[in-house]
Every structure is written in C-alpha cells, then in structure tokens.
Motif scaffolding. Structure first.
Motif, PDB file in Angstrom:
ATOM      1  N   ILE A   1       0.843  -1.202   0.000  1.00 52.36           N
ATOM      2  CA  ILE A   1       0.000   0.000   0.000  1.00 52.36           C
ATOM      3  C   ILE A   1       0.878   1.252   0.000  1.00 52.36           C
ATOM      4  O   ILE A   1       0.635   2.189  -0.757  1.00 52.36           O
ATOM      5  CB  ILE A   1      -0.966  -0.011   1.201  1.00 52.36           C
ATOM      6  CG1 ILE A   1      -2.000  -1.108   1.013  1.00 52.36           C
ATOM      7  CG2 ILE A   1      -1.642   1.345   1.381  1.00 52.36           C
ATOM      8  CD1 ILE A   1      -2.838  -1.379   2.238  1.00 52.36           C
ATOM      9  N   GLY A   2       1.900   1.250   0.830  1.00 50.95           N
ATOM     10  CA  GLY A   2       2.818   2.387   0.858  1.00 50.95           C
ATOM     11  C   GLY A   2       3.554   2.571  -0.456  1.00 50.95           C
ATOM     12  O   GLY A   2       3.748   3.693  -0.923  1.00 50.95           O
ATOM     13  N   PHE A   3       3.956   1.463  -1.075  1.00 50.89           N
ATOM     14  CA  PHE A   3       4.632   1.529  -2.368  1.00 50.89           C
ATOM     15  C   PHE A   3       3.732   2.167  -3.409  1.00 50.89           C
ATOM     16  O   PHE A   3       4.155   3.058  -4.156  1.00 50.89           O
ATOM     17  CB  PHE A   3       5.051   0.124  -2.794  1.00 50.89           C
ATOM     18  CG  PHE A   3       5.778   0.071  -4.100  1.00 50.89           C
ATOM     19  CD1 PHE A   3       7.090   0.513  -4.193  1.00 50.89           C
ATOM     20  CD2 PHE A   3       5.161  -0.423  -5.231  1.00 50.89           C
ATOM     21  CE1 PHE A   3       7.761   0.466  -5.390  1.00 50.89           C
ATOM     22  CE2 PHE A   3       5.823  -0.481  -6.430  1.00 50.89           C
ATOM     23  CZ  PHE A   3       7.141  -0.027  -6.518  1.00 50.89           C
ATOM     24  N   LEU A   4       2.472   1.747  -3.445  1.00 51.80           N
ATOM     25  CA  LEU A   4       1.537   2.310  -4.415  1.00 51.80           C
ATOM     26  C   LEU A   4       1.270   3.788  -4.149  1.00 51.80           C
ATOM     27  O   LEU A   4       1.166   4.586  -5.086  1.00 51.80           O
ATOM     28  CB  LEU A   4       0.230   1.515  -4.405  1.00 51.80           C
ATOM     29  CG  LEU A   4       0.345   0.067  -4.872  1.00 51.80           C
ATOM     30  CD1 LEU A   4      -0.977  -0.660  -4.656  1.00 51.80           C
ATOM     31  CD2 LEU A   4       0.784  -0.017  -6.313  1.00 51.80           C
ATOM     32  N   VAL A   5       1.193   4.172  -2.893  1.00 50.60           N
ATOM     33  CA  VAL A   5       0.993   5.585  -2.547  1.00 50.60           C
ATOM     34  C   VAL A   5       2.194   6.414  -2.973  1.00 50.60           C
ATOM     35  O   VAL A   5       2.047   7.482  -3.583  1.00 50.60           O
ATOM     36  CB  VAL A   5       0.711   5.742  -1.035  1.00 50.60           C
ATOM     37  CG1 VAL A   5       0.809   7.192  -0.597  1.00 50.60           C
ATOM     38  CG2 VAL A   5      -0.648   5.170  -0.688  1.00 50.60           C
ATOM     39  N   VAL A   6       3.397   5.927  -2.683  1.00 51.18           N
ATOM     40  CA  VAL A   6       4.607   6.669  -3.054  1.00 51.18           C
ATOM     41  C   VAL A   6       4.747   6.754  -4.574  1.00 51.18           C
ATOM     42  O   VAL A   6       5.149   7.790  -5.111  1.00 51.18           O
ATOM     43  CB  VAL A   6       5.860   6.030  -2.405  1.00 51.18           C
ATOM     44  CG1 VAL A   6       7.133   6.639  -2.944  1.00 51.18           C
ATOM     45  CG2 VAL A   6       5.806   6.194  -0.900  1.00 51.18           C
ATOM     46  N   VAL A   7       4.391   5.692  -5.280  1.00 51.71           N
ATOM     47  CA  VAL A   7       4.441   5.730  -6.745  1.00 51.71           C
ATOM     48  C   VAL A   7       3.517   6.823  -7.274  1.00 51.71           C
ATOM     49  O   VAL A   7       3.895   7.593  -8.160  1.00 51.71           O
ATOM     50  CB  VAL A   7       4.062   4.354  -7.345  1.00 51.71           C
ATOM     51  CG1 VAL A   7       3.749   4.461  -8.818  1.00 51.71           C
ATOM     52  CG2 VAL A   7       5.179   3.360  -7.133  1.00 51.71           C
ATOM     53  N   GLU A   8       2.319   6.915  -6.736  1.00 53.53           N
ATOM     54  CA  GLU A   8       1.374   7.929  -7.219  1.00 53.53           C
ATOM     55  C   GLU A   8       1.766   9.336  -6.800  1.00 53.53           C
ATOM     56  O   GLU A   8       1.595  10.279  -7.557  1.00 53.53           O
ATOM     57  CB  GLU A   8      -0.037   7.612  -6.729  1.00 53.53           C
ATOM     58  CG  GLU A   8      -0.668   6.453  -7.454  1.00 53.53           C
ATOM     59  CD  GLU A   8      -0.764   6.689  -8.954  1.00 53.53           C
ATOM     60  OE1 GLU A   8      -1.184   7.794  -9.365  1.00 53.53           O
ATOM     61  OE2 GLU A   8      -0.420   5.776  -9.711  1.00 53.53           O
ATOM     62  N   LEU A   9       2.283   9.484  -5.587  1.00 48.57           N
ATOM     63  CA  LEU A   9       2.639  10.828  -5.120  1.00 48.57           C
ATOM     64  C   LEU A   9       3.867  11.388  -5.806  1.00 48.57           C
ATOM     65  O   LEU A   9       4.029  12.605  -5.887  1.00 48.57           O
ATOM     66  CB  LEU A   9       2.856  10.815  -3.605  1.00 48.57           C
ATOM     67  CG  LEU A   9       1.606  10.657  -2.756  1.00 48.57           C
ATOM     68  CD1 LEU A   9       1.978  10.618  -1.284  1.00 48.57           C
ATOM     69  CD2 LEU A   9       0.613  11.778  -3.025  1.00 48.57           C
ATOM     70  N   THR A  10       4.737  10.530  -6.295  1.00 50.80           N
ATOM     71  CA  THR A  10       5.965  11.005  -6.945  1.00 50.80           C
ATOM     72  C   THR A  10       5.905  10.886  -8.462  1.00 50.80           C
ATOM     73  O   THR A  10       6.922  11.053  -9.124  1.00 50.80           O
ATOM     74  CB  THR A  10       7.185  10.217  -6.428  1.00 50.80           C
ATOM     75  OG1 THR A  10       7.016   8.829  -6.742  1.00 50.80           O
ATOM     76  CG2 THR A  10       7.380  10.411  -4.943  1.00 50.80           C
ATOM     77  N   ALA A  11       4.736  10.636  -9.028  1.00 54.38           N
ATOM     78  CA  ALA A  11       4.603  10.464 -10.479  1.00 54.38           C
ATOM     79  C   ALA A  11       4.820  11.795 -11.192  1.00 54.38           C
ATOM     80  O   ALA A  11       4.234  12.812 -10.811  1.00 54.38           O
ATOM     81  CB  ALA A  11       3.228   9.916 -10.815  1.00 54.38           C
ATOM     82  N   PRO A  12       5.663  11.789 -12.228  1.00 61.30           N
ATOM     83  CA  PRO A  12       5.849  13.018 -13.006  1.00 61.30           C
ATOM     84  C   PRO A  12       4.624  13.297 -13.872  1.00 61.30           C
ATOM     85  O   PRO A  12       3.848  12.397 -14.192  1.00 61.30           O
ATOM     86  CB  PRO A  12       7.076  12.717 -13.860  1.00 61.30           C
ATOM     87  CG  PRO A  12       7.141  11.240 -13.944  1.00 61.30           C
ATOM     88  CD  PRO A  12       6.524  10.716 -12.676  1.00 61.30           C
TER      89      PRO A  12
END
Length: 91
Positions: A41-52
C-alpha cells in the motif's frame, strides 16, 4: 534531476516501511503477510505521489512489473486468508 527524484522515491518508500514496521510492532500485529500488505500500500501511494506529469523516465516504467508482482502476491495472501476463515467442508 532524475537521480534526485529517484532518491526521493526510495527515501519515501523506505520511510514508509520503517514507520509501518514500528507501528505494527507497537500494536503487536507484526506478521510477514500484514507487513507485506502495508508495504505494498505504501509503495503504491509513493508511486502515485511522486509520479511526473509530462515525461515518464525508464526506471518508473519498470515499476509496473513490481506493482504487478506485488498485486499477485497480495491476491495469494487474500486467498490464503479467506481459505483459513472458511469452515473445513466448504471447498
């Protein structure tokens, strides 16, 4: 520029993993399965929050494979938990 964003991504995910490890330990709920699910869940959140916004670097395109693998393992964990809950004559 790309290296700095990659470092922020890694630092964000490692911070999430550390905080979740401490929180699950404090709640006395630390299991491999639960830690994996919270980490995913954290990985998916970080992927979305740092998406260019405009351009996707090559290293971010490779994250799709990790996400797919994580979701497969998550599906396995869910099926395993559901089968553990069901009474022994249902399946």
């Amino acid at each position: 520029m790309t290296t700095r964003r990659r470092e922020r991504f890694i630092a964000g995910h490692l911070a999430w993993l550390l905080v979740s490890l401490v929180a699950l330990s404090a709640l006395d709920a630390l299991t491999y399965e639960l830690y994996f699910v919270v980490g995913l869940i954290g990985f998916l959140v970080v992927v979305e929050l740092t998406a260019p916004i405009a351009v996707t670097p090559t290293w971010r395109r490779r994250l799709r494979w990790l996400i797919a693998l994580g979701l497969l393992v998550f599906g396995y964990v869910v099926v395993k938990r559901v089968l553990a809950i069901l009474p022994p004559g249902v399946l």
